[in-house]
Write a protein that holds these residues in place. Structure first.
Motif, PDB file in Angstrom:
ATOM      1  N   VAL A 196       8.023   7.473  34.902  1.00 60.40           N
ATOM      2  CA  VAL A 196       7.414   8.024  36.119  1.00 60.40           C
ATOM      3  C   VAL A 196       6.012   7.477  36.366  1.00 60.40           C
ATOM      4  O   VAL A 196       5.657   7.162  37.509  1.00 60.40           O
ATOM      5  N   SER A 197       5.214   7.357  35.328  1.00 63.88           N
ATOM      6  CA  SER A 197       3.793   7.049  35.505  1.00 63.88           C
ATOM      7  C   SER A 197       3.432   5.591  35.278  1.00 63.88           C
ATOM      8  O   SER A 197       2.325   5.159  35.620  1.00 63.88           O
ATOM      9  N   ILE A 198       4.348   4.828  34.671  1.00 66.22           N
ATOM     10  CA  ILE A 198       4.051   3.421  34.374  1.00 66.22           C
ATOM     11  C   ILE A 198       5.013   2.483  35.096  1.00 66.22           C
ATOM     12  O   ILE A 198       4.616   1.680  35.941  1.00 66.22           O
ATOM     13  N   ALA A 199       6.313   2.586  34.792  1.00 68.13           N
ATOM     14  CA  ALA A 199       7.282   1.655  35.374  1.00 68.13           C
ATOM     15  C   ALA A 199       7.459   1.869  36.880  1.00 68.13           C
ATOM     16  O   ALA A 199       7.486   0.902  37.651  1.00 68.13           O
ATOM     17  N   TRP A 200       7.586   3.129  37.304  1.00 67.45           N
ATOM     18  CA  TRP A 200       7.863   3.379  38.728  1.00 67.45           C
ATOM     19  C   TRP A 200       6.717   2.933  39.636  1.00 67.45           C
ATOM     20  O   TRP A 200       6.965   2.273  40.661  1.00 67.45           O
ATOM     21  N   PRO A 201       5.438   3.253  39.328  1.00 66.78           N
ATOM     22  CA  PRO A 201       4.364   2.723  40.176  1.00 66.78           C
ATOM     23  C   PRO A 201       4.354   1.196  40.237  1.00 66.78           C
ATOM     24  O   PRO A 201       4.085   0.609  41.297  1.00 66.78           O
ATOM     25  N   ALA A 202       4.657   0.531  39.107  1.00 61.57           N
ATOM     26  CA  ALA A 202       4.708  -0.939  39.114  1.00 61.57           C
ATOM     27  C   ALA A 202       5.832  -1.433  40.020  1.00 61.57           C
ATOM     28  O   ALA A 202       5.658  -2.392  40.792  1.00 61.57           O
TER      29      ALA A 202
END
Length: 487
Positions: free
Chosen positions: A73-79
């Motif tokens: 949620v906080s690392i892969a998805w924003p990227a």
């Protein structure tokens, strides 16, 4: 040539599909670790895709520790989102700056990997120097890591993610939970660049009955993905647009990462209350847990088409002011001495609305027995229902409904202690929570008893179980006289 073609396929998949990007990103950030795939990852990616498409603007995620929820949620998805739209701005808010920095460091490790440039060639950092917590793209989008309570004057975001916005230690304090939740609602969630369309995601393991998740989702149209370490009931989990995973009752969420021996160790280490919150996503209040909801039988269909009888239990709002507290009506179908909770009505209403709803339910189900608490505000309802049944019998010879006043003569806890015999015998059945949204709320109130914020449904349940025992289960006693029958 084969290797290049293979890489091209991998890059294309990562560019087009979030689940593929999550797997790809995990291998970039943790090259020494194995990506342990599982249905909850599909469910999580599906819900995040719904946020991206605008199908939902409020997403609450409750998963146990070590299930990759923060990474996804906080690392892969924003990227992934920035790869498709480098002008998007993300706030990712954690309970302290250290955790925010750790997540930001992993995000930077991912986004700066040369392989990401192959997946998203247009995703480039700004020429100016980024900081430890802030990553800005050449299109002036980016990701900002923050801690709860930070001043946000002059700042704005398109997407806000709350990732563990409060620590386990602070969550033990209702005052601190109130303060954090208030900051989230009145400060952070006012910083959307577009208040009408900005999505917010809250991802955390549950910590207490008043934690930010509870306060944030008590109002508003929130989509909830709640997956405990072990399935409490048989559950259907949506993992794609038209794809579902059937999670059998008692099955572990992720045996590869949370096997039974690990759960046993965590339960021993955290204690019942900590384990129920963080791993089962079902926090107990201090002093709660009197009702063992795991002993409730769960059903998907009745044993046969027609029950032996219907029983209705009504707990009118107390104190004589109906609009300020809940009234509850529970309808049970009875098969061979087993009570199947079939319908629930719960609302803050004035007396006339309660009377109308009661008469409507009696008319619909034609129950054999109606039990109404006779304390204070129940007395006028008893009179009205008594009059209704008398009138109905004059025009309908088949009306056999009997009215039973129920006078509480012991504490709520003592009433449950006596009523729970039917539960321990496996004779109380509740619907699968996939069938009715209210079942989870009903179960959570029972789980929190006697220290929950409400106990009206528990009162109606205790009354029904006690009433049934007194009417039918006492051998040699006449059904007519057990509850001061009125008809």
């Amino acid at each position: 040539m084969t290797i290049k073609a293979s890489k091209a396929v991998v890059y294309a998949a990562a560019r087009q599909d979030l689940k593929s990007f999550v797997r790809f990103s995990f291998q970039l950030v943790h090259p020494e670790a194995e990506f342990a795939d599982n249905f909850h990852i599909d469910a999580l990616c599906y819900q995040l895709d719904r946020v991206r498409s605008g199908d939902t603007r409020r997403l609450a995620i409750n998963l146990p520790p070590r299930t990759l929820k923060s990474f996804i949620v906080s690392i892969a998805w924003p990227a992934f989102m920035l790869g498709h739209n480098p002008s998007k701005r993300f706030f990712v808010i954690s309970h302290n700056e250290q955790l925010a920095a750790e997540h930001s460091s992993l995000f930077r490790k991912l986004i700066d990997n040369p392989a990401i440039k192959q997946v998203f060639p247009t995703l480039k950092p700004t020429a100016s120097k980024n900081t430890e917590l802030i990553y800005t793209t050449s299109k002036l989008g980016g990701r900002t890591g923050l801690s709860s309570g930070t001043g946000l004057t002059g700042m704005g975001a398109d997407v806000i993610i709350f990732d563990d916005p409060i620590s386990a230690q602070d969550a033990a304090s209702q005052k601190t939970c109130d303060q954090v939740a208030k900051w989230m609602k009145t400060s952070a969630m006012t910083r959307f660049n577009d208040l009408a369309t900005g999505p917010v995601i809250c991802v955390m393991q549950r910590l207490s009955i008043w934690d930010p998740h509870a306060q944030l989702t008590e109002n508003g149209n929130w989509t909830k993905l709640v997956l405990p370490a072990r399935a409490i009931t048989k559950t259907t989990v949506q993992v794609g647009v038209e794809s579902y995973h059937t999670w059998q009752q008692g099955a572990l969420l992720h045996p590869a990462r949370l096997p039974q021996h690990v759960l046993d160790e965590q339960k021993h280490s955290l204690g019942l209350h900590g384990y129920q919150a963080q791993f089962m996503q079902a926090p107990l209040p201090a002093g709660g847990g009197l009702i063992d909801v795991t002993k409730f039988k769960v059903y998907s269909s009745f044993p046969r088409k027609h029950p032996d009888l219907y029983l209705v239990s009504i707990d009118p709002a107390g104190g004589g002011t109906y609009a300020k507290s809940y009234s509850v009506i529970l309808v049970f179908a009875v098969f061979d001495g087993h009570l199947y909770l079939w319908a629930r009505w719960r609302k803050r209403v004035e007396f006339n609305d309660l009377k109308s709803q009661t008469i409507a339910i009696i008319s619909k189900y034609r129950p054999q027995d109606v039990i109404i608490e006779s304390a204070s505000s129940g007395k006028p309802l008893l009179e009205e229902v008594h009059h209704f049944l008398q009138t109905r019998r004059r025009i309908d010879s088949e009306c056999t409904t009997l009215l039973h006043p129920f006078t509480p003569n012991m504490s709520k806890e003592a009433r449950w202690d006596e009523a729970s015999l039917l539960v321990s015998e496996g004779r109380l059945h509740i619907p699968n929570s996939n069938r009715y949204a209210w079942v989870r709320e009903f179960t959570e109130e029972c789980r929190a008893f006697p220290e929950g914020s409400n106990d009206d449904q528990v009162d109606a349940l205790s009354q029904a179980l006690l009433g049934y025992r007194r009417i039918y289960d006492r051998a040699g006693e006449s059904r007519v006289h057990l509850l001061s029958r009125r008809g």
